[in-house]
Write a protein that holds these residues in place. Structure first.
Motif, PDB file in Angstrom:
ATOM      1  N   LYS A  12       0.817  -1.221   0.000  1.00 36.02           N
ATOM      2  CA  LYS A  12       0.000   0.000   0.000  1.00 36.02           C
ATOM      3  C   LYS A  12       0.852   1.274   0.000  1.00 36.02           C
ATOM      4  O   LYS A  12       0.337   2.364   0.284  1.00 36.02           O
ATOM      5  CB  LYS A  12      -0.992   0.005   1.176  1.00 36.02           C
ATOM      6  N   THR A  13       2.131   1.117  -0.313  1.00 34.57           N
ATOM      7  CA  THR A  13       3.014   2.269  -0.467  1.00 34.57           C
ATOM      8  C   THR A  13       3.684   2.190  -1.832  1.00 34.57           C
ATOM      9  O   THR A  13       3.411   3.010  -2.704  1.00 34.57           O
ATOM     10  CB  THR A  13       4.062   2.330   0.663  1.00 34.57           C
ATOM     11  N   SER A  19       0.200  -7.350  -0.289  1.00 36.42           N
ATOM     12  CA  SER A  19       0.660  -8.487  -1.100  1.00 36.42           C
ATOM     13  C   SER A  19       0.187  -9.823  -0.535  1.00 36.42           C
ATOM     14  O   SER A  19      -0.127 -10.751  -1.298  1.00 36.42           O
ATOM     15  CB  SER A  19       2.191  -8.479  -1.219  1.00 36.42           C
ATOM     16  N   ASP A  20       0.118  -9.948   0.785  1.00 33.63           N
ATOM     17  CA  ASP A  20      -0.379 -11.191   1.396  1.00 33.63           C
ATOM     18  C   ASP A  20      -1.821 -11.449   0.977  1.00 33.63           C
ATOM     19  O   ASP A  20      -2.174 -12.533   0.500  1.00 33.63           O
ATOM     20  CB  ASP A  20      -0.289 -11.114   2.922  1.00 33.63           C
ATOM     21  N   ASN A  21      -2.682 -10.436   1.178  1.00 34.99           N
ATOM     22  CA  ASN A  21      -4.087 -10.582   0.817  1.00 34.99           C
ATOM     23  C   ASN A  21      -4.268 -10.818  -0.677  1.00 34.99           C
ATOM     24  O   ASN A  21      -5.133 -11.609  -1.088  1.00 34.99           O
ATOM     25  CB  ASN A  21      -4.875  -9.325   1.230  1.00 34.99           C
ATOM     26  N   HIS A  68       3.131 -11.108 -10.232  1.00 35.29           N
ATOM     27  CA  HIS A  68       3.423 -10.286 -11.410  1.00 35.29           C
ATOM     28  C   HIS A  68       2.231  -9.419 -11.814  1.00 35.29           C
ATOM     29  O   HIS A  68       2.409  -8.419 -12.513  1.00 35.29           O
ATOM     30  CB  HIS A  68       3.822 -11.180 -12.595  1.00 35.29           C
ATOM     31  N   ARG A  69       1.026  -9.802 -11.356  1.00 37.30           N
ATOM     32  CA  ARG A  69      -0.184  -9.047 -11.707  1.00 37.30           C
ATOM     33  C   ARG A  69      -0.566  -8.022 -10.644  1.00 37.30           C
ATOM     34  O   ARG A  69      -1.612  -7.383 -10.747  1.00 37.30           O
ATOM     35  CB  ARG A  69      -1.374  -9.996 -11.896  1.00 37.30           C
ATOM     36  N   ILE A  70       0.246  -7.857  -9.652  1.00 36.03           N
ATOM     37  CA  ILE A  70      -0.129  -7.015  -8.508  1.00 36.03           C
ATOM     38  C   ILE A  70      -0.305  -5.556  -8.942  1.00 36.03           C
ATOM     39  O   ILE A  70       0.453  -5.055  -9.773  1.00 36.03           O
ATOM     40  CB  ILE A  70       0.920  -7.152  -7.379  1.00 36.03           C
ATOM     41  N   PRO A  71      -1.323  -4.869  -8.432  1.00 33.66           N
ATOM     42  CA  PRO A  71      -1.571  -3.484  -8.858  1.00 33.66           C
ATOM     43  C   PRO A  71      -0.548  -2.497  -8.286  1.00 33.66           C
ATOM     44  O   PRO A  71      -0.171  -2.589  -7.122  1.00 33.66           O
ATOM     45  CB  PRO A  71      -2.975  -3.189  -8.309  1.00 33.66           C
ATOM     46  N   ILE A  72      -0.126  -1.561  -9.138  1.00 27.76           N
ATOM     47  CA  ILE A  72       0.810  -0.515  -8.730  1.00 27.76           C
ATOM     48  C   ILE A  72       0.492   0.737  -9.528  1.00 27.76           C
ATOM     49  O   ILE A  72       0.216   0.664 -10.730  1.00 27.76           O
ATOM     50  CB  ILE A  72       2.281  -0.969  -8.938  1.00 27.76           C
ATOM     51  N   LEU A 177       8.450   6.761   3.915  1.00 20.80           N
ATOM     52  CA  LEU A 177       7.121   6.666   3.318  1.00 20.80           C
ATOM     53  C   LEU A 177       6.434   5.394   3.795  1.00 20.80           C
ATOM     54  O   LEU A 177       7.012   4.303   3.695  1.00 20.80           O
ATOM     55  CB  LEU A 177       7.200   6.630   1.785  1.00 20.80           C
ATOM     56  N   GLY A 178       5.199   5.531   4.304  1.00 18.61           N
ATOM     57  CA  GLY A 178       4.476   4.356   4.769  1.00 18.61           C
ATOM     58  C   GLY A 178       3.010   4.642   4.999  1.00 18.61           C
ATOM     59  O   GLY A 178       2.563   5.792   4.933  1.00 18.61           O
ATOM     60  N   ASP A 179       2.259   3.588   5.289  1.00 19.77           N
ATOM     61  CA  ASP A 179       0.809   3.749   5.439  1.00 19.77           C
ATOM     62  C   ASP A 179       0.250   3.109   6.699  1.00 19.77           C
ATOM     63  O   ASP A 179      -0.773   3.550   7.221  1.00 19.77           O
ATOM     64  CB  ASP A 179       0.097   3.127   4.233  1.00 19.77           C
ATOM     65  N   GLY A 180       0.881   2.041   7.181  1.00 18.26           N
ATOM     66  CA  GLY A 180       0.243   1.194   8.184  1.00 18.26           C
ATOM     67  C   GLY A 180       0.573   1.536   9.629  1.00 18.26           C
ATOM     68  O   GLY A 180       1.389   2.405   9.922  1.00 18.26           O
TER      69      GLY A 180
END
Length: 273
Positions: A12-13, A19-21, A68-72, A177-180
């Protein structure tokens, strides 16, 4: 090499999801994940789910294809490449795992941009099963931080990075930089000349907003990859301008001192007792 260390969280950054979910959902094991979630720590749960995937015939290659399909966001990679090209020291501090992160970075073509990845160990064992282990082995000893999950205190990692760098160069400045929730602890370890970039309306941002005065670092929130890139480049540019100004100022002082010495020395030598 500049005097800037940029530390990225990963989920989420850099990427736009967890990535786990993502892996669990894409491979159809969400129900089992939700069933087991209340029974064990997250890190242990992921190791258990990797065993279940393997038992059900899911291969490492299938996991890699999902990663490889992970959203970015489309501006994240240019931001990382630009910061690296400007000489910044880029590092990752993440509660994901090294297998997921390295697979994704390699696929995106940005592995070489990072000097260090701090995350949970992940490796493929002799049976072809992915194992995921805790960064801090909480079964043996607690890291002692009440703010962080048992498997990882990012604050302790930042402490180590700061200490190792200060032994070589005390002038390094950090951008984090982070979110969690786990990114709140390291934000408290940053210094006055550093910068914290929490993702707006995510847990780290919410915690910081409760009492921003607890942070010594300057706070710059961001919403998406486009704003991340804009703010990151702005801060890097700001630090570099300040560094150049200090260099020019020091150079001018030395030059002025040199002129004064050259003007004074002949007069002093001409004085007779």
């Amino acid at each position: 090499m500049s005097n800037i260390v940029v530390v990225f969280d990963f989920d989420k950054t850099i990427i736009d999801c967890d990535s786990d979910n993502w892996v669990i959902d894409e491979l159809g094991f969400t129900d089992l994940f939700n069933q087991l979630l209340p029974t064990m720590p997250w890190n242990s749960l992921m190791d258990k789910l990797m065993m279940e995937l393997h038992s059900n015939g899911v291969t490492i290659e299938e996991i890699e294809k999902v990663l490889h399909r992970i959203p970015i966001h489309h501006r994240i990679i240019p931001a990382i490449k630009s910061a690296h090209a400007l000489g910044c020291d880029l590092r990752i501090v993440s509660d994901a795992n090294v297998f997921f992160i390295e697979t994704i970075l390699k696929h995106l073509g940005i592995s070489e941009c990072f000097s260090e990845i701090n995350t949970n160990p992940g490796y493929v064992n002799e049976e072809g099963r992915l194992r995921i282990l805790p960064y801090h082995d909480f079964n043996k000893v607690s890291h002692g931080c009440p703010l962080c999950p048992p498997n990882m205190c990012k604050g302790l990692i930042i402490d180590r990075i700061q200490s190792s760098i200060s032994e070589v160069d005390n002038n390094k400045r950090f951008i984090y930089l982070g979110d969690g929730i786990g990114d709140y602890c390291p934000s408290l370890r940053l210094k006055e000349r550093d910068f914290m970039m929490p993702r707006k309306n995510f847990p780290a941002w919410d915690l910081i907003c409760k009492d921003p005065s607890l942070l010594k670092a300057e706070i710059h929130g961001w919403i998406d990859g486009e704003e991340l890139e804009q703010i990151l480049m702005k801060l890097i540019n700001k630090i570099m301008i300040e560094e150049n100004a200090q260099f020019i100022s020091s150079d001018c002082k030395l030059q002025s001192l040199s002129i004064t010495v050259h003007e004074t020395l002949p007069k002093a030598l001409s004085v007779r007792p």
